[in-house]
Design an enzyme around this catalytic site. Structure first.
Site, PDB file in Angstrom:
ATOM      1  N   ASP A 157       1.350  -1.349  -0.137  1.00  0.00           N
ATOM      2  CA  ASP A 157       0.042   0.215   0.392  1.00  0.00           C
ATOM      3  C   ASP A 157       0.517   1.723   0.459  1.00  0.00           C
ATOM      4  O   ASP A 157       1.797   1.162   0.147  1.00  0.00           O
ATOM      5  CB  ASP A 157      -1.138   0.070   1.289  1.00  0.00           C
ATOM      6  CG  ASP A 157      -2.018  -1.313   1.034  1.00  0.00           C
ATOM      7  OD1 ASP A 157      -2.170  -1.570  -0.194  1.00  0.00           O
ATOM      8  OD2 ASP A 157      -2.488  -1.790   2.187  1.00  0.00           O
ATOM      9  N   TYR A 161       8.052 -10.447   6.505  1.00  0.00           N
ATOM     10  CA  TYR A 161       7.454  -8.634   6.948  1.00  0.00           C
ATOM     11  C   TYR A 161       8.341  -8.314   7.297  1.00  0.00           C
ATOM     12  O   TYR A 161       8.466  -8.743   9.333  1.00  0.00           O
ATOM     13  CB  TYR A 161       6.325  -8.397   6.506  1.00  0.00           C
ATOM     14  CG  TYR A 161       5.469  -7.917   5.761  1.00  0.00           C
ATOM     15  CD1 TYR A 161       6.363  -7.518   5.363  1.00  0.00           C
ATOM     16  CD2 TYR A 161       5.320  -9.917   5.390  1.00  0.00           C
ATOM     17  CE1 TYR A 161       4.617  -6.814   3.558  1.00  0.00           C
ATOM     18  CE2 TYR A 161       4.166  -9.566   3.744  1.00  0.00           C
ATOM     19  CZ  TYR A 161       3.988  -8.768   3.340  1.00  0.00           C
ATOM     20  OH  TYR A 161       3.514  -8.756   2.203  1.00  0.00           O
TER      21      TYR A 161
END
EC number: 5.4.99.12
Length: 276
Positions: free
Chosen positions: A58, A117
């Site tokens: 995003d 991540y």
């Protein structure tokens, strides 16, 4: 066909600062990581080329090890030359770190076997103007032991529907998480001076992730760290399969896509028939 005249498929490892971009995916009238790569690779291919990423990040989310695929109709030089050619035209906040040739049918999403991540958090201290775009600053105090216990609840195979963001629903919300942990870190500014506050990294490895899943896990763990909920609340949230039961979505700027894993056979390039 000569061996060097065939279309060639490439695996690109891409790093970027996502602050100034609308995200990975091409969006009308906006700058995206995908559109910048396609703009640069097009003249190298002599035609429009679609660059496919391993997943959407995003706006404001960063990457150290995003993976992208591109196919060039003719590229006679080696992978180092391709890396240099792409980087010479990219903006300073995007870099191709490595290029590897792959089999023709390589797909960066379907072939991925795992991802890692990291999410960076600053607890207390003043907000640093240089680090601000790469860390989520939260007020203290934070119970790190409780958040470590909460993180451990995510390890294993679970239904993470309660942590799936809206807008990109998947048929199955079951995912396997291999590890999830909080790591203390020393953060420094551009001059090497240590930054104020406590600095922590949440690191998570899994076979795959749902849309906004890591940021939703983060927001939920912070509820535990602030003492609003106990670590056992995580079990209730997982069982509920209800997004409203979990914590808020954490801001994007602390999140980094660090690594995408693939099996070795992806890099076994098929040798074409050579016509004498």
């Amino acid at each position: 066909m000569q061996a060097n005249d065939r279309p060639r498929t490439f695996h690109l490892t891409v790093a970027y600062d996502g602050t100034e971009y609308c995200g990975w995916q091409v969006q009308p009238e906006q700058r995206s990581i995908q559109s910048e790569l396609e703009r640069v690779i097009r003249p190298l291919a002599g035609r429009p080329v679609r660059v496919l990423g391993s997943g959407r990040t995003d706006a404001g989310v960063h990457a150290i090890g995003q993976v992208a695929r591109c196919v060039l109709p003719v590229w006679k030089a080696d992978t180092v030359a391709l890396q240099r050619a792409i980087n010479s035209k990219l903006p300073n906040d995007i870099r191709v770190k490595a290029v590897r040739e792959t089999r023709e049918r390589f797909h960066p999403i379907a072939d991925a076997t795992g991802k890692q991540y990291q999410y960076l958090v600053q607890v207390g201290g003043s907000r640093d103007p240089f680090a601000n775009r790469f860390v989520n600053r939260v007020g203290g105090p934070i119970d790190h032991s409780a958040m470590q216990s909460a993180a451990a609840k995510f390890v294993g195979r679970h239904d993470f529907k309660a942590f799936q963001g809206t807008g990109a629903e998947r048929p199955s919300t079951v995912r396997t998480i291999h590890s999830a942990r909080w790591i203390p870190r020393v953060a420094t500014g551009p001059t090497g001076a240590e930054l104020e506050g406590e600095h922590w990294c949440f690191e998570i490895d899994g076979e795959g992730f749902l849309y906004n899943m890591v940021r939703n896990l983060m927001g939920t763990m912070l509820e535990v760290g602030r003492g609003k909920k106990s670590p056992n609340w995580i079990d209730e949230v997982l069982a509920s399969r209800d997004r409203k039961m979990a914590g808020p979505t954490a801001p994007p700027q602390g999140l980094f896509l660090c690594r995408v894993d693939y099996p070795d056979e992806v890099f076994q390039v098929e040798e074409p028939d050579v016509i004498e």
